[in-house]
Design a protein around this motif. Sequence first.
Motif, PDB file in Angstrom:
ATOM      1  N   ALA A   1       3.441   1.641 -12.127  1.00 13.21           N
ATOM      2  CA  ALA A   1       3.723   1.400 -10.708  1.00 13.21           C
ATOM      3  C   ALA A   1       4.108  -0.062 -10.548  1.00 13.21           C
ATOM      4  O   ALA A   1       3.707  -0.913 -11.348  1.00 13.21           O
ATOM      5  N   PRO A   2       4.890  -0.370  -9.526  1.00 18.31           N
ATOM      6  CA  PRO A   2       5.279  -1.764  -9.332  1.00 18.31           C
ATOM      7  C   PRO A   2       4.085  -2.637  -8.954  1.00 18.31           C
ATOM      8  O   PRO A   2       3.152  -2.164  -8.308  1.00 18.31           O
ATOM      9  N   MET A   3       4.113  -3.888  -9.397  1.00 21.42           N
ATOM     10  CA  MET A   3       3.090  -4.845  -8.999  1.00 21.42           C
ATOM     11  C   MET A   3       3.593  -5.573  -7.760  1.00 21.42           C
ATOM     12  O   MET A   3       4.509  -6.376  -7.846  1.00 21.42           O
TER      13      MET A   3
ATOM     14  N   TYR B   1      -3.397   1.695 -10.950  1.00 18.33           N
ATOM     15  CA  TYR B   1      -2.122   0.982 -10.848  1.00 18.33           C
ATOM     16  C   TYR B   1      -2.313  -0.443 -11.372  1.00 18.33           C
ATOM     17  O   TYR B   1      -3.408  -1.009 -11.284  1.00 18.33           O
ATOM     18  N   PRO B   2      -1.256  -1.018 -11.968  1.00 16.23           N
ATOM     19  CA  PRO B   2      -1.392  -2.329 -12.618  1.00 16.23           C
ATOM     20  C   PRO B   2      -1.616  -3.469 -11.632  1.00 16.23           C
ATOM     21  O   PRO B   2      -1.143  -3.433 -10.496  1.00 16.23           O
TER      22      PRO B   2
ATOM     23  N   HIS C   1       0.838  -1.205   0.000  1.00 11.33           N
ATOM     24  CA  HIS C   1       0.000   0.000   0.000  1.00 11.33           C
ATOM     25  C   HIS C   1       0.872   1.253   0.000  1.00 11.33           C
ATOM     26  O   HIS C   1       0.609   2.211  -0.732  1.00 11.33           O
ATOM     27  N   LEU C   2       1.900   1.245   0.839  1.00 10.36           N
ATOM     28  CA  LEU C   2       2.760   2.426   0.984  1.00 10.36           C
ATOM     29  C   LEU C   2       3.540   2.703  -0.299  1.00 10.36           C
ATOM     30  O   LEU C   2       3.667   3.865  -0.717  1.00 10.36           O
ATOM     31  N   ILE C   3       4.047   1.664  -0.923  1.00 13.21           N
ATOM     32  CA  ILE C   3       4.795   1.834  -2.172  1.00 13.21           C
ATOM     33  C   ILE C   3       3.888   2.389  -3.264  1.00 13.21           C
ATOM     34  O   ILE C   3       4.263   3.312  -3.995  1.00 13.21           O
ATOM     35  N   LEU C   4       2.667   1.856  -3.367  1.00 11.53           N
ATOM     36  CA  LEU C   4       1.726   2.353  -4.379  1.00 11.53           C
ATOM     37  C   LEU C   4       1.346   3.807  -4.125  1.00 11.53           C
ATOM     38  O   LEU C   4       1.332   4.625  -5.044  1.00 11.53           O
TER      39      LEU C   4
END
Length: 190
Positions: free
Chosen positions: A151-153, A130-131, A17-20
């Motif tokens: 965004a990173p998965m 986001y993907p 959650h934080l990274i997204l």
Amino acid sequence: MKIGLFFGSFNPIHIGHLILADTMAQSTDCDQVWFVVSPHNPHKERGSLLHEFDRYDMVRLAIGDNPLLDVTDIEFSLPRPSYTIDTLAHLSEKYPQHEFALIMGEDNLTHFQKWKNYDKILKYYHILVYPRPAVAKTVWHTHEKVRLVDAPMIDISATFIRKRIGAHQSIRYLVTPEVETMIRLKKFYL
């Protein structure tokens, strides 16, 4: 300011959650991302949810002093179950100085037409997506109000974390140290 709204139960909030949220704040035209802690998601079972104030406190601990991230309890005072369109309308009325955008996972696009007043969401708000893995393209992928964000998965789920806690296994690196300490001290999810 332009505010990206990241809705969820955050049961518990984890590093995915934080990274997204941080990616959305830094890779879009959003000035901030607000975590909107939902007291009860109409599409989820109620039984496994911690009390909303505990989940709010965990989000507050997790974001720390990051000026790009904030948390709101706006849905705690709204009728339940909470629907995204109602929260968006309430926030727009309460904070007319801000412009709001909805942040969602790509998997939500597959059933977006089932959301309450989805057409009004598209009319009045932008959607930042986001993907997510293995999502078929939909009509919403090319909608003018929808923006796919690189965004990173991160494949971490709160369910996985709760299971690990229940099995007395480590959740280190899955949540922030502050959230892990709160979970352990309050014996959440046992």
